[in-house]
Design a protein around this motif. Structure first.
Motif, PDB file in Angstrom:
ATOM      1  N   GLU A  75       0.859  -1.185   0.000  1.00 19.96           N
ATOM      2  CA  GLU A  75       0.000   0.000   0.000  1.00 19.96           C
ATOM      3  C   GLU A  75       0.897   1.238   0.000  1.00 19.96           C
ATOM      4  OE1 GLU A  75      -2.633  -0.244   3.344  1.00 19.96           O
ATOM      5  OE2 GLU A  75      -3.755  -1.939   2.524  1.00 19.96           O
ATOM      6  N   ASP A  76       0.831   1.994  -1.073  1.00 22.00           N
ATOM      7  CA  ASP A  76       1.669   3.188  -1.204  1.00 22.00           C
ATOM      8  C   ASP A  76       1.049   4.090  -2.270  1.00 22.00           C
ATOM      9  OD1 ASP A  76       3.643   5.116  -1.749  1.00 22.00           O
ATOM     10  OD2 ASP A  76       5.265   3.714  -1.290  1.00 22.00           O
ATOM     11  N   PRO A  77       0.542   5.266  -1.879  1.00 22.00           N
ATOM     12  CA  PRO A  77      -0.125   6.137  -2.855  1.00 22.00           C
ATOM     13  C   PRO A  77       0.812   6.707  -3.913  1.00 22.00           C
ATOM     14  CG  PRO A  77       0.070   7.243  -0.729  1.00 22.00           C
ATOM     15  CD  PRO A  77       0.511   5.839  -0.521  1.00 22.00           C
ATOM     16  N   TYR A  78       2.133   6.579  -3.694  1.00 23.13           N
ATOM     17  CA  TYR A  78       3.069   7.196  -4.629  1.00 23.13           C
ATOM     18  C   TYR A  78       3.928   6.175  -5.360  1.00 23.13           C
ATOM     19  CZ  TYR A  78       1.490  11.441  -2.410  1.00 23.13           C
ATOM     20  OH  TYR A  78       0.696  12.456  -1.942  1.00 23.13           O
ATOM     21  N   ILE A  79       3.264   5.265  -6.056  1.00 21.06           N
ATOM     22  CA  ILE A  79       3.947   4.390  -7.022  1.00 21.06           C
ATOM     23  C   ILE A  79       3.418   4.844  -8.374  1.00 21.06           C
ATOM     24  CG2 ILE A  79       4.443   2.006  -7.720  1.00 21.06           C
ATOM     25  CD1 ILE A  79       5.380   2.618  -4.908  1.00 21.06           C
ATOM     26  N   ARG A  80       3.890   6.003  -8.800  1.00 24.21           N
ATOM     27  CA  ARG A  80       3.302   6.649  -9.986  1.00 24.21           C
ATOM     28  C   ARG A  80       4.359   7.058 -11.011  1.00 24.21           C
ATOM     29  NH1 ARG A  80      -0.821  11.015  -7.299  1.00 24.21           N
ATOM     30  NH2 ARG A  80       1.161  12.097  -7.005  1.00 24.21           N
ATOM     31  N   SER A  81       5.333   7.856 -10.580  1.00 21.82           N
ATOM     32  CA  SER A  81       6.353   8.339 -11.521  1.00 21.82           C
ATOM     33  C   SER A  81       7.325   7.207 -11.852  1.00 21.82           C
ATOM     34  CB  SER A  81       7.118   9.519 -10.911  1.00 21.82           C
ATOM     35  OG  SER A  81       7.859   9.088  -9.778  1.00 21.82           O
ATOM     36  N   PHE A  82       8.197   7.451 -12.831  1.00 24.86           N
ATOM     37  CA  PHE A  82       9.102   6.404 -13.313  1.00 24.86           C
ATOM     38  C   PHE A  82       9.973   5.835 -12.187  1.00 24.86           C
ATOM     39  CE2 PHE A  82      13.188   5.058 -15.210  1.00 24.86           C
ATOM     40  CZ  PHE A  82      12.712   4.003 -15.969  1.00 24.86           C
ATOM     41  N   HIS A  83      10.629   6.706 -11.399  1.00 22.51           N
ATOM     42  CA  HIS A  83      11.545   6.190 -10.366  1.00 22.51           C
ATOM     43  C   HIS A  83      10.774   5.492  -9.241  1.00 22.51           C
ATOM     44  CE1 HIS A  83      10.630   9.890  -8.039  1.00 22.51           C
ATOM     45  NE2 HIS A  83      11.074   9.212  -6.998  1.00 22.51           N
ATOM     46  N   GLN A  84       9.537   5.933  -8.975  1.00 21.35           N
ATOM     47  CA  GLN A  84       8.727   5.272  -7.946  1.00 21.35           C
ATOM     48  C   GLN A  84       8.314   3.873  -8.403  1.00 21.35           C
ATOM     49  OE1 GLN A  84       5.691   8.248  -7.566  1.00 21.35           O
ATOM     50  NE2 GLN A  84       6.770   9.384  -5.974  1.00 21.35           N
ATOM     51  N   CYS A  85       7.944   3.751  -9.667  1.00 29.65           N
ATOM     52  CA  CYS A  85       7.591   2.435 -10.217  1.00 29.65           C
ATOM     53  C   CYS A  85       8.812   1.530 -10.288  1.00 29.65           C
ATOM     54  CB  CYS A  85       6.945   2.587 -11.593  1.00 29.65           C
ATOM     55  SG  CYS A  85       5.281   3.306 -11.523  1.00 29.65           S
ATOM     56  N   GLN A  86       9.980   2.121 -10.510  1.00 35.40           N
ATOM     57  CA  GLN A  86      11.219   1.336 -10.493  1.00 35.40           C
ATOM     58  C   GLN A  86      11.502   0.793  -9.088  1.00 35.40           C
ATOM     59  OE1 GLN A  86      14.598   3.439 -12.287  1.00 35.40           O
ATOM     60  NE2 GLN A  86      14.522   1.870 -13.874  1.00 35.40           N
ATOM     61  N   ASN A  87      11.224   1.603  -8.060  1.00 31.17           N
ATOM     62  CA  ASN A  87      11.384   1.138  -6.682  1.00 31.17           C
ATOM     63  C   ASN A  87      10.495  -0.081  -6.434  1.00 31.17           C
ATOM     64  OD1 ASN A  87      13.245   3.090  -5.924  1.00 31.17           O
ATOM     65  ND2 ASN A  87      11.708   4.487  -5.125  1.00 31.17           N
ATOM     66  N   PHE A  88       9.258  -0.004  -6.927  1.00 30.70           N
ATOM     67  CA  PHE A  88       8.341  -1.131  -6.765  1.00 30.70           C
ATOM     68  C   PHE A  88       8.853  -2.356  -7.525  1.00 30.70           C
ATOM     69  CE2 PHE A  88       4.480  -3.435  -8.279  1.00 30.70           C
ATOM     70  CZ  PHE A  88       4.090  -3.942  -7.047  1.00 30.70           C
ATOM     71  N   LEU A  89       9.410  -2.124  -8.700  1.00 24.15           N
ATOM     72  CA  LEU A  89      10.008  -3.211  -9.486  1.00 24.15           C
ATOM     73  C   LEU A  89      11.146  -3.867  -8.703  1.00 24.15           C
ATOM     74  CD1 LEU A  89      10.679  -4.857 -12.034  1.00 24.15           C
ATOM     75  CD2 LEU A  89      11.869  -2.855 -12.930  1.00 24.15           C
ATOM     76  N   ARG A  90      12.003  -3.048  -8.077  1.00 24.80           N
ATOM     77  CA  ARG A  90      13.109  -3.594  -7.272  1.00 24.80           C
ATOM     78  C   ARG A  90      12.568  -4.465  -6.144  1.00 24.80           C
ATOM     79  NH1 ARG A  90      15.400   1.871  -7.991  1.00 24.80           N
ATOM     80  NH2 ARG A  90      17.361   1.706  -9.140  1.00 24.80           N
ATOM     81  N   LEU A  91      11.508  -3.992  -5.504  1.00 24.96           N
ATOM     82  CA  LEU A  91      10.892  -4.775  -4.433  1.00 24.96           C
ATOM     83  C   LEU A  91      10.376  -6.102  -4.974  1.00 24.96           C
ATOM     84  CD1 LEU A  91       9.786  -5.170  -1.565  1.00 24.96           C
ATOM     85  CD2 LEU A  91       7.749  -3.892  -2.262  1.00 24.96           C
ATOM     86  N   ASP A 100      -2.177   5.191   3.760  1.00 25.07           N
ATOM     87  CA  ASP A 100      -1.269   4.245   4.417  1.00 25.07           C
ATOM     88  C   ASP A 100      -0.101   3.879   3.512  1.00 25.07           C
ATOM     89  OD1 ASP A 100      -2.889   4.212   6.600  1.00 25.07           O
ATOM     90  OD2 ASP A 100      -3.932   2.368   6.071  1.00 25.07           O
ATOM     91  N   ARG A 101       1.031   3.664   4.145  1.00 23.44           N
ATOM     92  CA  ARG A 101       2.211   3.194   3.426  1.00 23.44           C
ATOM     93  C   ARG A 101       2.743   1.987   4.184  1.00 23.44           C
ATOM     94  NH1 ARG A 101       2.039   8.714   3.186  1.00 23.44           N
ATOM     95  NH2 ARG A 101       2.603   9.743   1.225  1.00 23.44           N
TER      96      ARG A 101
END
Length: 242
Positions: free
Chosen positions: A113-129, A185-186
């Motif tokens: 749960e994270d409202p900020y998986i939107r921009s390129f680097h944020q989506c990359q963080n999710f990809l790393r996870l 929530d995050r």
């Protein structure tokens, strides 16, 4: 002697974490240090030295067992809480370092749960996870992401998630994406009961100085923004993720 010194350093770190009540981290250090000491003891020919090492092994093993019982008791009572303070500009806080010890064969379902998986680097963080989850959780079947839509580049956001969905399917893992405009929530919820709450969500790393510097790929080497990580355990998670 170098091997023994390495064990001492690991065990000292364990004691330091133990003192701060960061028990699950301390347990990892104790187990690593004990393994080194046991290997050293087996190769030791001097009886006095061997006896000394055996005494140290027993001492740390007893403490490790005490921590295991303490963590189990706190989990059963719903009182487990471990906190990590990440200081501004500090390093050494990659996702695997922060909570990799909870990623194992028990995890079948993960909710992010994270409202900020939107921009390129944020989506990359999710990809790393996701990469870490795939490598660490052999029985993982579902990853559910709850986030918000990116009004500026919604098409790109959707395309990135479609690509990731296709890749995860190759590993027998289903990605479910749910959008919410009211999400605050995050947290990362594991079906094994562990909940990792990161104050700033996944996006607590500072941008690298350039595209060819340490920390671009290894997040342990990336400087961080100040944030707090709270780790708790809930037996109710298994029912809600089932």
């Amino acid at each position: 002697m170098n091997i023994e010194s390495a064990a001492v350093n690991i065990l000292k770190r364990g004691v330091e974490l133990d003192t701060k009540k960061r028990y699950t981290e301390a347990l990892v250090c104790y187990q690593e240090g004990l393994q080194v000491l046991v290997d050293k003891m087996r190769d030791e020919n001097d009886d006095a030295k061997k006896s000394y090492l055996r005494k140290k092994v027993e001492e740390y093993m007893n403490r490790a067992e005490t921590i295991k019982r303490l963590v189990l008791k706190q989990k059963e009572e719903g009182k487990f809480h471990e906190q990590v303070q990440i200081e501004n500009n500090s390093t050494g806080h990659g996702y695997k370092t922060l909570f990799g010890r909870f990623l194992d064969e028990e995890v079948q379902y993960v909710v992010v749960e994270d409202p900020y998986i939107r921009s390129f680097h944020q989506c990359q963080n999710f990809l790393r996870l996701c990469e870490i989850l795939v490598k660490s959780c052999e029985n993982l079947r579902i990853i559910k992401l709850k986030t918000s839509k990116d009004g500026k580049s919604e098409a790109n956001q959707n395309a990135w998630f479609i690509n990731l969905t296709d890749d995860l399917e190759k590993y027998g893992i289903k990605l479910l994406v749910e959008y919410s405009e009211t999400l605050h929530d995050r947290q990362i919820i594991l079906s094994s009961g562990w909940i990792i709450k990161i104050g700033r969500g996944l996006d607590f790393y500072k941008a690298p100085n350039n595209k060819f510097c340490l920390g671009v790929y290894d997040l342990d080497l990336r400087q961080c923004h100040e944030t707090t990580v709270d780790i708790v355990h809930s037996k109710n998670v298994k029912q809600s993720c089932g």
